[in-house]
Design a protein around this motif. Structure first.
Motif, PDB file in Angstrom:
ATOM      1  N   SER A  24       0.804  -1.228   0.000  1.00  0.00           N
ATOM      2  CA  SER A  24       0.000   0.000   0.000  1.00  0.00           C
ATOM      3  C   SER A  24       0.833   1.272   0.000  1.00  0.00           C
ATOM      4  N   GLY A  25       2.150   1.155  -0.064  1.00  0.00           N
ATOM      5  CA  GLY A  25       2.995   2.343  -0.074  1.00  0.00           C
ATOM      6  C   GLY A  25       3.164   3.002   1.278  1.00  0.00           C
ATOM      7  N   ILE A  26       2.937   2.255   2.347  1.00  0.00           N
ATOM      8  CA  ILE A  26       3.116   2.779   3.704  1.00  0.00           C
ATOM      9  C   ILE A  26       4.552   2.512   4.150  1.00  0.00           C
ATOM     10  N   ARG A  27       5.224   3.558   4.579  1.00  0.00           N
ATOM     11  CA  ARG A  27       6.624   3.426   5.029  1.00  0.00           C
ATOM     12  C   ARG A  27       6.781   3.648   6.529  1.00  0.00           C
ATOM     13  N   TYR A  28       5.867   4.401   7.155  1.00  0.00           N
ATOM     14  CA  TYR A  28       6.034   4.799   8.548  1.00  0.00           C
ATOM     15  C   TYR A  28       4.865   4.285   9.392  1.00  0.00           C
ATOM     16  N   TRP A  29       5.210   3.755  10.575  1.00  0.00           N
ATOM     17  CA  TRP A  29       4.210   3.320  11.541  1.00  0.00           C
ATOM     18  C   TRP A  29       4.301   4.200  12.779  1.00  0.00           C
ATOM     19  N   TYR A  30       3.180   4.770  13.181  1.00  0.00           N
ATOM     20  CA  TYR A  30       3.077   5.438  14.481  1.00  0.00           C
ATOM     21  C   TYR A  30       2.618   4.420  15.520  1.00  0.00           C
ATOM     22  N   ALA A  31       2.955   4.688  16.763  1.00  0.00           N
ATOM     23  CA  ALA A  31       2.436   3.900  17.878  1.00  0.00           C
ATOM     24  C   ALA A  31       2.639   4.703  19.158  1.00  0.00           C
ATOM     25  N   ALA A  32       1.641   4.682  20.030  1.00  0.00           N
ATOM     26  CA  ALA A  32       1.771   5.285  21.356  1.00  0.00           C
ATOM     27  C   ALA A  32       1.967   4.143  22.336  1.00  0.00           C
ATOM     28  N   MET A  33       3.108   4.099  23.000  1.00  0.00           N
ATOM     29  CA  MET A  33       3.421   2.938  23.825  1.00  0.00           C
ATOM     30  C   MET A  33       4.197   3.307  25.078  1.00  0.00           C
ATOM     31  N   GLU A  34       4.140   2.394  26.061  1.00  0.00           N
ATOM     32  CA  GLU A  34       4.925   2.565  27.272  1.00  0.00           C
ATOM     33  C   GLU A  34       6.412   2.453  26.928  1.00  0.00           C
ATOM     34  N   ARG A  35       7.237   3.132  27.692  1.00  0.00           N
ATOM     35  CA  ARG A  35       8.678   3.085  27.429  1.00  0.00           C
ATOM     36  C   ARG A  35       9.222   1.665  27.556  1.00  0.00           C
ATOM     37  N   ARG A  39      11.253  -0.432  24.674  1.00  0.00           N
ATOM     38  CA  ARG A  39      12.563  -1.061  24.885  1.00  0.00           C
ATOM     39  C   ARG A  39      12.515  -2.544  24.518  1.00  0.00           C
ATOM     40  N   SER A  40      11.421  -3.212  24.883  1.00  0.00           N
ATOM     41  CA  SER A  40      11.301  -4.630  24.559  1.00  0.00           C
ATOM     42  C   SER A  40      11.241  -4.835  23.048  1.00  0.00           C
ATOM     43  N   LEU A  41      10.485  -4.000  22.357  1.00  0.00           N
ATOM     44  CA  LEU A  41      10.396  -4.105  20.901  1.00  0.00           C
ATOM     45  C   LEU A  41      11.741  -3.818  20.253  1.00  0.00           C
ATOM     46  N   GLN A  42      12.495  -2.869  20.823  1.00  0.00           N
ATOM     47  CA  GLN A  42      13.809  -2.564  20.267  1.00  0.00           C
ATOM     48  C   GLN A  42      14.737  -3.767  20.365  1.00  0.00           C
ATOM     49  N   ARG A  43      14.644  -4.506  21.467  1.00  0.00           N
ATOM     50  CA  ARG A  43      15.464  -5.709  21.601  1.00  0.00           C
ATOM     51  C   ARG A  43      15.078  -6.755  20.563  1.00  0.00           C
ATOM     52  N   LEU A  44      13.825  -6.729  20.113  1.00  0.00           N
ATOM     53  CA  LEU A  44      13.364  -7.671  19.095  1.00  0.00           C
ATOM     54  C   LEU A  44      13.660  -7.183  17.683  1.00  0.00           C
ATOM     55  N   GLY A  45      14.211  -5.961  17.553  1.00  0.00           N
ATOM     56  CA  GLY A  45      14.572  -5.435  16.244  1.00  0.00           C
ATOM     57  C   GLY A  45      13.676  -4.345  15.725  1.00  0.00           C
ATOM     58  N   PHE A  46      12.622  -3.994  16.478  1.00  0.00           N
ATOM     59  CA  PHE A  46      11.689  -2.960  16.044  1.00  0.00           C
ATOM     60  C   PHE A  46      12.002  -1.676  16.806  1.00  0.00           C
ATOM     61  N   ALA A  47      12.882  -0.853  16.215  1.00  0.00           N
ATOM     62  CA  ALA A  47      13.410   0.318  16.905  1.00  0.00           C
ATOM     63  C   ALA A  47      12.508   1.523  16.686  1.00  0.00           C
ATOM     64  N   PHE A  48      11.417   1.598  17.438  1.00  0.00           N
ATOM     65  CA  PHE A  48      10.566   2.778  17.410  1.00  0.00           C
ATOM     66  C   PHE A  48      11.304   3.952  18.045  1.00  0.00           C
ATOM     67  N   GLN A  49      11.199   5.130  17.426  1.00  0.00           N
ATOM     68  CA  GLN A  49      11.849   6.329  17.931  1.00  0.00           C
ATOM     69  C   GLN A  49      10.807   7.286  18.506  1.00  0.00           C
ATOM     70  N   CYS A  91       5.562   7.325  19.210  1.00  0.00           N
ATOM     71  CA  CYS A  91       6.761   6.819  18.555  1.00  0.00           C
ATOM     72  C   CYS A  91       6.521   6.633  17.065  1.00  0.00           C
ATOM     73  N   LEU A  92       7.633   6.510  16.335  1.00  0.00           N
ATOM     74  CA  LEU A  92       7.578   6.307  14.887  1.00  0.00           C
ATOM     75  C   LEU A  92       8.587   5.248  14.493  1.00  0.00           C
ATOM     76  N   LEU A  93       8.200   4.372  13.569  1.00  0.00           N
ATOM     77  CA  LEU A  93       9.101   3.355  13.035  1.00  0.00           C
ATOM     78  C   LEU A  93       9.169   3.514  11.523  1.00  0.00           C
ATOM     79  N   ASP A  94      10.379   3.671  10.990  1.00  0.00           N
ATOM     80  CA  ASP A  94      10.618   3.725   9.546  1.00  0.00           C
ATOM     81  C   ASP A  94      10.840   2.296   9.066  1.00  0.00           C
ATOM     82  N   LEU A  95       9.972   1.808   8.203  1.00  0.00           N
ATOM     83  CA  LEU A  95      10.075   0.419   7.774  1.00  0.00           C
ATOM     84  C   LEU A  95      11.345   0.139   6.983  1.00  0.00           C
ATOM     85  N   ARG A  96      11.890   1.146   6.298  1.00  0.00           N
ATOM     86  CA  ARG A  96      13.162   0.934   5.598  1.00  0.00           C
ATOM     87  C   ARG A  96      14.276   0.711   6.616  1.00  0.00           C
ATOM     88  N   ALA A  97      14.249   1.463   7.709  1.00  0.00           N
ATOM     89  CA  ALA A  97      15.250   1.268   8.765  1.00  0.00           C
ATOM     90  C   ALA A  97      15.049  -0.088   9.434  1.00  0.00           C
TER      91      ALA A  97
END
Length: 271
Positions: free
Chosen positions: A200-211, A215-225, A240-246
């Motif tokens: 669908s041409g979506i590159r960025y995911w937003y998410a509102a999440m606990e810190r 951190r847990s998602l970052q350890r799994l490889g999903f580095a939300f900023q 937070c925002l995740l760039d799917l290319r990153a």
């Protein structure tokens, strides 16, 4: 009548063969069947998705008042502006769900009703962005007692104690050990969202999440900023925002087998 009534079912995704999945995961449990439903069209998303959200958001955590959902089905108007992804057992029992929201007619994203980006931060183009929302995993399918509501491994629970007058919908004793199959369930839902996003041409995911969840998602490889300060939105969360290319690059470098499975590319070649 519920907001999810004008939704239609898309083709069912069959379980992936074991050879297509990274060998570092535990495959002792039956694989999930993933299904995708499109908001804003005829027919409907099965009510078990709204019912699971009601059980988690209204009864287990008391984020929302159950009296506002007399049918026992949690829903809102964003359901018609979202793609819905669901995971089922081989016995056709719903165990997890999530939606990817793309608001229409210039409406704000769900997180923007409660959170704000840092001053001067420029959000990416709306046509390339969507928000992960209402991610829930059935209580019996969270692998450990410390797992978050979303099934992400952690050392502490993200679920607050129930408010007075609100009982947990299932007791801890009702968990069956053979059902605890996260985080593969979570990875599967994320892969379905990723597949849809690429198409669908979506590159960025937003998410509102606990810190702690970030951190847990970052350890799994999903580095939300983080893109904004912490706010009160079903508890203390950070936008937070995740760039799917990153994400693709990070997974490829850190775990080639997982990257090949996640992006559905043959393992052993450059992905």
């Amino acid at each position: 009548m519920i907001a999810t009534q004008n939704l239609s079912r898309l083709p069912v995704r069959s379980p992936e063969p074991r050879s297509a999945t990274p060998s570092s995961f535990d495959f002792s449990h039956a694989p999930q069947v993933f299904r995708t439903y499109c908001g804003g069209t005829l027919n409907g998303v099965p009510p078990d998705i709204s019912r699971l959200r009601y059980e988690v958001y209204c009864l287990e955590c008391a984020f929302l008042h159950p009296d506002a959902y007399g049918e026992g089905l949690e829903h809102d108007h964003y359901d018609a502006q979202a793609m819905h992804f669901a995971a089922y057992t081989a016995e056709d029992r719903l165990v997890g769900a999530v939606r990817l929201v793309q608001p229409t007619d210039g409406e704000c994203y769900p997180f923007q009703r409660h959170c704000h980006p840092f001053e001067g931060y420029q959000l990416p183009p709306a046509q390339e962005s969507a928000e992960i929302s209402r991610l829930v995993v059935r209580k019996g399918h969270r692998r450990r007692r410390a797992d978050s509501l979303q099934g992400v491994p952690g050392r502490g629970t993200d679920a607050p104690p129930a408010r007075p007058g609100h009982e947990h919908w299932r007791s801890g004793d009702d968990r069956r050990g053979e059902e605890r199959d996260s985080p593969m369930l979570l990875f599967g839902l994320y892969r379905e969202m990723y597949r849809h996003s690429v198409q669908s041409g979506i590159r960025y995911w937003y998410a509102a999440m606990e810190r702690s969840l970030a951190r847990s998602l970052q350890r799994l490889g999903f580095a939300f900023q983080a893109i904004g300060p912490q706010s009160d939105y079903y508890g203390a969360v950070t936008p937070c925002l995740l760039d799917l290319r990153a994400l693709e690059q990070r997974l490829t470098e850190a775990n080639p087998a997982l990257a090949a499975w996640f992006m559905e590319k043959p393992f052993g070649r450059t992905v």
